[in-house]
Design a protein around this motif. Structure first.
Motif, PDB file in Angstrom:
ATOM      1  N   PRO A 176      17.256  -5.889  -6.307  1.00  0.00           N
ATOM      2  CA  PRO A 176      16.065  -6.482  -6.936  1.00  0.00           C
ATOM      3  C   PRO A 176      16.020  -8.012  -6.788  1.00  0.00           C
ATOM      4  O   PRO A 176      14.944  -8.605  -6.712  1.00  0.00           O
ATOM      5  N   THR A 180      12.978 -10.075  -4.927  1.00  0.00           N
ATOM      6  CA  THR A 180      12.286 -11.169  -5.616  1.00  0.00           C
ATOM      7  C   THR A 180      12.333 -12.444  -4.774  1.00  0.00           C
ATOM      8  O   THR A 180      11.330 -13.153  -4.659  1.00  0.00           O
ATOM      9  N   GLU A 183       9.920 -12.030  -2.215  1.00  0.00           N
ATOM     10  CA  GLU A 183       8.600 -11.718  -2.781  1.00  0.00           C
ATOM     11  C   GLU A 183       7.957 -10.510  -2.115  1.00  0.00           C
ATOM     12  O   GLU A 183       6.830 -10.543  -1.622  1.00  0.00           O
ATOM     13  N   THR A 184       8.720  -9.438  -2.110  1.00  0.00           N
ATOM     14  CA  THR A 184       8.185  -8.212  -1.533  1.00  0.00           C
ATOM     15  C   THR A 184       8.412  -7.054  -2.498  1.00  0.00           C
ATOM     16  O   THR A 184       9.062  -7.211  -3.525  1.00  0.00           O
ATOM     17  N   GLY A 185       7.867  -5.892  -2.139  1.00  0.00           N
ATOM     18  CA  GLY A 185       7.955  -4.741  -3.025  1.00  0.00           C
ATOM     19  C   GLY A 185       9.287  -4.020  -2.909  1.00  0.00           C
ATOM     20  O   GLY A 185       9.909  -4.000  -1.849  1.00  0.00           O
ATOM     21  N   LEU A 186       9.703  -3.442  -4.012  1.00  0.00           N
ATOM     22  CA  LEU A 186      10.936  -2.661  -4.037  1.00  0.00           C
ATOM     23  C   LEU A 186      10.687  -1.420  -4.869  1.00  0.00           C
ATOM     24  O   LEU A 186      10.176  -1.507  -5.983  1.00  0.00           O
ATOM     25  N   THR A 187      11.033  -0.262  -4.322  1.00  0.00           N
ATOM     26  CA  THR A 187      10.883   0.987  -5.059  1.00  0.00           C
ATOM     27  C   THR A 187      12.269   1.481  -5.436  1.00  0.00           C
ATOM     28  O   THR A 187      13.129   1.639  -4.567  1.00  0.00           O
ATOM     29  N   ALA A 188      12.464   1.720  -6.728  1.00  0.00           N
ATOM     30  CA  ALA A 188      13.792   2.081  -7.221  1.00  0.00           C
ATOM     31  C   ALA A 188      14.023   3.570  -7.128  1.00  0.00           C
ATOM     32  O   ALA A 188      13.104   4.362  -7.309  1.00  0.00           O
ATOM     33  N   ILE A 217       5.062   5.876  -3.318  1.00  0.00           N
ATOM     34  CA  ILE A 217       4.746   4.452  -3.414  1.00  0.00           C
ATOM     35  C   ILE A 217       4.672   3.869  -1.999  1.00  0.00           C
ATOM     36  O   ILE A 217       5.474   4.234  -1.139  1.00  0.00           O
ATOM     37  N   ILE A 218       3.700   2.973  -1.781  1.00  0.00           N
ATOM     38  CA  ILE A 218       3.716   2.227  -0.514  1.00  0.00           C
ATOM     39  C   ILE A 218       3.685   0.731  -0.802  1.00  0.00           C
ATOM     40  O   ILE A 218       3.288   0.292  -1.878  1.00  0.00           O
ATOM     41  N   CYS A 219       4.097  -0.005   0.194  1.00  0.00           N
ATOM     42  CA  CYS A 219       4.119  -1.463   0.104  1.00  0.00           C
ATOM     43  C   CYS A 219       3.459  -1.915   1.402  1.00  0.00           C
ATOM     44  O   CYS A 219       4.128  -2.053   2.426  1.00  0.00           O
ATOM     45  N   ASP A 220       2.121  -2.021   1.383  1.00  0.00           N
ATOM     46  CA  ASP A 220       1.412  -2.154   2.662  1.00  0.00           C
ATOM     47  C   ASP A 220       0.950  -3.572   2.991  1.00  0.00           C
ATOM     48  O   ASP A 220       0.342  -3.800   4.030  1.00  0.00           O
ATOM     49  N   SER A 221       1.248  -4.540   2.104  1.00  0.00           N
ATOM     50  CA  SER A 221       0.756  -5.881   2.396  1.00  0.00           C
ATOM     51  C   SER A 221       1.868  -6.901   2.589  1.00  0.00           C
ATOM     52  O   SER A 221       1.613  -8.036   2.978  1.00  0.00           O
ATOM     53  N   THR A 222       3.099  -6.509   2.287  1.00  0.00           N
ATOM     54  CA  THR A 222       4.210  -7.432   2.504  1.00  0.00           C
ATOM     55  C   THR A 222       5.333  -6.724   3.254  1.00  0.00           C
ATOM     56  O   THR A 222       5.400  -5.501   3.316  1.00  0.00           O
TER      57      THR A 222
ATOM     58  N   GLN B 127      14.834  -3.135 -12.461  1.00  0.00           N
ATOM     59  CA  GLN B 127      14.604  -4.239 -11.534  1.00  0.00           C
ATOM     60  C   GLN B 127      14.169  -5.528 -12.227  1.00  0.00           C
ATOM     61  O   GLN B 127      14.295  -6.606 -11.660  1.00  0.00           O
ATOM     62  N   PRO B 223       3.103  -5.935  -4.812  1.00  0.00           N
ATOM     63  CA  PRO B 223       3.116  -5.395  -3.452  1.00  0.00           C
ATOM     64  C   PRO B 223       3.243  -3.874  -3.395  1.00  0.00           C
ATOM     65  O   PRO B 223       2.819  -3.268  -2.414  1.00  0.00           O
ATOM     66  N   LYS B 225       2.272  -0.073  -4.434  1.00  0.00           N
ATOM     67  CA  LYS B 225       1.121   0.649  -4.975  1.00  0.00           C
ATOM     68  C   LYS B 225       1.400   2.140  -4.953  1.00  0.00           C
ATOM     69  O   LYS B 225       2.123   2.619  -4.080  1.00  0.00           O
TER      70      LYS B 225
END
Ligand SMILES: Cc1cc2nc3c(=O)[nH]c(=O)nc-3n(C[C@H](O)[C@H](O)[C@H](O)COP(=O)(O)OP(=O)(O)OC[C@H]3O[C@@H](n4cnc5c(N)ncnc54)[C@H](O)[C@@H]3O)c2cc1C
Ligand SMILES: Nc1ncnc2c1ncn2[C@@H]1O[C@H](COP(=O)(O)O)[C@@H](O)[C@H]1O
Lengths: 401, 262
Positions: A176, A180, A183-188, A217-222, B127, B223, B225
């Motif tokens: 995590p 941070t 600055e991107t997404g993280l799926t736990a 979950i998707i992280c499609d912009s970063t 997190q 980020p 979704k």
């Protein structure tokens, strides 16, 4: 490094206040950064009300406007602690291999630690095309901030599109931080990973609401797309010694190795058998085992089946078993091939920690115990009768007394 | 000591019911409670204050009714509380949450220690603590199972629990810790505390109040979704094994053999 825009800087000192490393001072009403003590943590950049501070080399803008195509490749963070790889490392490589093939890109393993270089080859045998090795005596102990900064720094330079790590105590501590910083997404705690039918997005599936719902979950912009993955749900590849790959040594910049935390010692507790979160079989004691003497039978059964010993909170509260055995909402989550619960009522707080098990066996004298709602096989009976019989039968079968 | 504790209101797992036919959450009668681990975070913050002096501020991001959570924390002895609440925060994932919490904590002023629970039981992400530490530039120790103040009060010596055992870690102030249930036993609210909490004025801070950048909060700042959801199918579960104890055990052993486990 940290760059101060002297035009914008008004010398307010906000950055000096937030810098926990004491690397910033205000000289002649301008912020001055001492590069030797600065750890690039980014707190000053965040804090500056004038936007006068920037960390150079960190060209990642948050959501929107990121050039996603600049990011290619799949990374797996190898976890090597106490002289061995966490099994989830190989599971991640198995999945990573498949994802990399789907994306027609490379699979890279990242190996951090002290004296770990010699183990890089085994990651290639398990599917990696490349291994990035960061080998430093500073990494002997797990320092969250140092591990996070090194991985983030490498990711900023190499730009992988996906980073996967195990949802272990260590992965969940520092990944995590990496997400941070980037600055991107993280799926736990994912249990499933696939590439979307169109495009290159990673579909990350995880349980929500205690396993009652699965969310993708998707992280499609970063980029990168980051996920921690629950041990034991993905398949490792068989090691193949003929696989070829490249081992690349990385020397992290000294600044990255500074830490405010100090690990005095690292203690491995002697637990018999496999670790609970990794065990293929988990034998669980509930309050219905009735007395601590029967715990010995639970342990014996676990031993015969090469399994781990679990407990409900009622049992750990009574100190019949240590706290680390507790399964559930305020304990650990397990998803073994076989879970057997003896005298477990099936309180929701317990169920959320074991519902993902493949086969669930419940033994309880109360036919209405809620645990039977999730059980694959239920036995209405007294633990005092069933447990000794079962121990005898199974230990016999196993020729293991 | 300026101590902050981050608490979250979550649906009480015991009151959450599922309609398995339609696969939906039955929202009626769902109670909101403080995330279980956050009670331990509150207790850790209070015990540190009791030893070293200072004040504890509870911070939560949530809807206005999250004030209830703050009041409960205050009834346990927390000195101040603030709810960070704004429609614009809706849909925040952990990245946006840590940004929002960090802006609010910055606004509070200097901080020596921040406590979070190990994880929130609605999302189980674990997190927010480590992410918030990065935002605040603080060292972070997760999964703290024991804690003591170092000689001279310069920092903390803690046990960080992991799968195989634990690490003994020393860390100076300021610091962020995420705590386990085994760390302590949360104190029960006192009558005096309850009275004080009931009367307390709990500020609501909006996105503007904390000077948040619009593209870093709520959905826009998240980020990750949700792409789709589905209800997992439990196929033909619940087969009861009848008979005497011997017959039941025999039947089970057969089943386990069939499954290739023994
Ligand atoms: C915030 C919160 C968090 C919690 N977190 C957790 C958690 O992480 N993990 C957890 O496990 N619990 C947790 N709990 C506690 C949970 O609610 C239950 O109290 C607990 O799981 C019950 O444990 P148990 O099934 O062993 O005991 P009980 O509920 O007392 O059940 C004992 C069962 O054994 C049966 N029994 C008794 N004697 C016999 C016998 N001789 N033979 C066969 N059957 C017998 C009884 O019929 C009964 O069903 C939490 C609670 C709260 C409020
Ligand atoms: N909305 C929130 N407001 C305040 N604290 C939070 C919030 N979300 C998470 N936290 C804190 O972060 C911890 C971990 O949450 P999570 O990362 O969501 O599992 C919780 O135990 C809280 O201490």
């Amino acid at each position: 490094m940290v760059v101060v825009d002297l035009e914008k800087c008004v010398g307010c000192g906000e950055c000096e206040d937030v810098c926990t490393f004491g690397a910033i001072s205000i000289v002649d009403e301008k912020a001055v950064v001492d590069p030797d003590t600065c750890t690039l943590c980014g707190a000053c950049e965040e804090a500056c009300p004038e936007g006068a501070i920037e960390i150079e080399g960190e060209d990642i803008s948050p959501a929107g406007g990121m050039d996603l195509d600049a990011w290619r490749g799949v990374w797996v963070v190898a976890e090597f602690r106490h002289d061995r790889f966490a099994p989830v490392t190989f599971e991640l490589l198995g999945k990573g291999r498949q994802l990399a093939d789907d994306l027609e890109t490379d699979l890279t393993a990242v190996l951090m630690g002290s004296g770990v270089g010699e183990y890089a080859e085994s990651l290639i045998e398990r599917g990696a095309d490349k291994v990035l090795v960061v080998d430093s005596p500073r990494l002997e102990q797990f320092l969250d901030d140092v591990y996070a900064r090194i991985l983030a720094d490498m990711a900023q330079k190499e730009k992988p599109e996906i980073i996967l790590a195990g949802a272990t105590a260590m992965g969940r501590a520092f990944i995590p931080q990496v997400a941070t910083i980037l600055e991107t997404g993280l799926t736990a705690d994912c249990t499933g990973l696939e590439i979307a039918p169109e495009g290159r997005d990673l579909l990350q599936t995880r349980p929500a609401f205690g396993g009652n719902l699965m969310a993708t979950i998707i992280c499609d912009s970063t980029r990168p797309q980051m996920a921690t993955v629950r041990p034991h749900v993905l398949k490792a590849m068989e090691p193949d010694a003929s696989r070829q790959g490249e081992v690349i040594k990385i020397d992290p910049h000294e600044d990255l190795l500074k830490s405010n935390i100090k690990v005095l010692e690292s203690v491995m507790e002697e637990a018999e058998g496999p670790m609970l979160t990794e065990a293929e079989v988990v034998i669980t004691a509930g309050r219905g085992v009735e007395n601590p003497k029967n715990i010995a039978l639970i342990e014996k059964l676990a031993h015969c089946m090469e399994g781990g010993v679990g407990a409900t909170r009622a049992v750990t509260d009574a100190e019949w078993l240590p706290g680390r055995c507790q399964i559930g909402q305020t304990g650990v989550t397990v998803s073994p091939k076989l879970y057997m619960g003896f005298g477990v009522s099936g309180a929701i707080q317990h169920l959320v920690g074991m519902q993902g098990s493949e086969i669930i066996v419940a033994v309880n004298k109360d036919p209405d115990a809620p645990v039977f709602d999730v059980a694959t096989y239920g036995i209405v009976g007294d633990v005092k009768d069933i447990l000794p019989l079962l121990v005898r039968r199974i230990c016999q079968e196993r020729g293991n007394d | 000591m300026d101590i902050v504790v981050c608490i979250k209101q979550v649906p009480d797992a015991a009151s959450v019911k599922w309609d398995h036919k339609t696969g939906t959450l039955i929202r009626d009668g769902v109670q909101s409670v403080i995330n279980p681990f956050d009670y331990n975070a509150i207790e850790a913050a209070l015990s540190l204050r009791d030893e070293l002096g200072g004040k504890v501020t509870a911070v939560t991001m949530g809807p206005p009714q999250a004030q209830d959570a703050i009041r409960e924390a205050m009834s346990m002895g927390v000195d101040h509380g603030v709810v960070i609440s704004d429609r614009a925060f809706a849909g925040a994932d952990t990245l946006a949450t840590t940004y929002t919490l960090s802006r609010a904590i910055r606004k509070l002023g200097s901080v020596d220690a921040v406590f979070c629970g190990k994880q929130a039981i609605d999302g189980d992400t674990a997190q927010v603590g480590p992410g918030l530490a990065v935002r605040l530039g603080l060292p972070c120790v997760t999964c703290v199972g024991e804690m003591e103040i170092m000689e001279g009060g310069a920092g903390l010596r803690v046990k960080r629990m992991c799968e195989q055992g634990y690490d003994v870690v020393e860390v100076g102030f300021p610091v962020l810790l995420t705590v386990l249930a085994s760390l302590n036993t949360p104190r029960v609210p006192s009558l005096k505390g309850k009275m004080r909490a009931r009367k307390a004025d709990i500020p609501l801070w909006s996105a503007e109040d904390i000077g948040a950048q619009k593209d870093k909060i709520g959905l826009a700042g998240s980020p990750t979704k949700v792409f789709s959801t589905h209800i997992p199918k439990f196929e033909a579960r619940r087969e009861m094994l009848p008979g005497t104890a011997e017959e039941q055990v025999d039947a089970l052993v057969d089943k386990l053999k069939e499954a290739g486990i023994i």
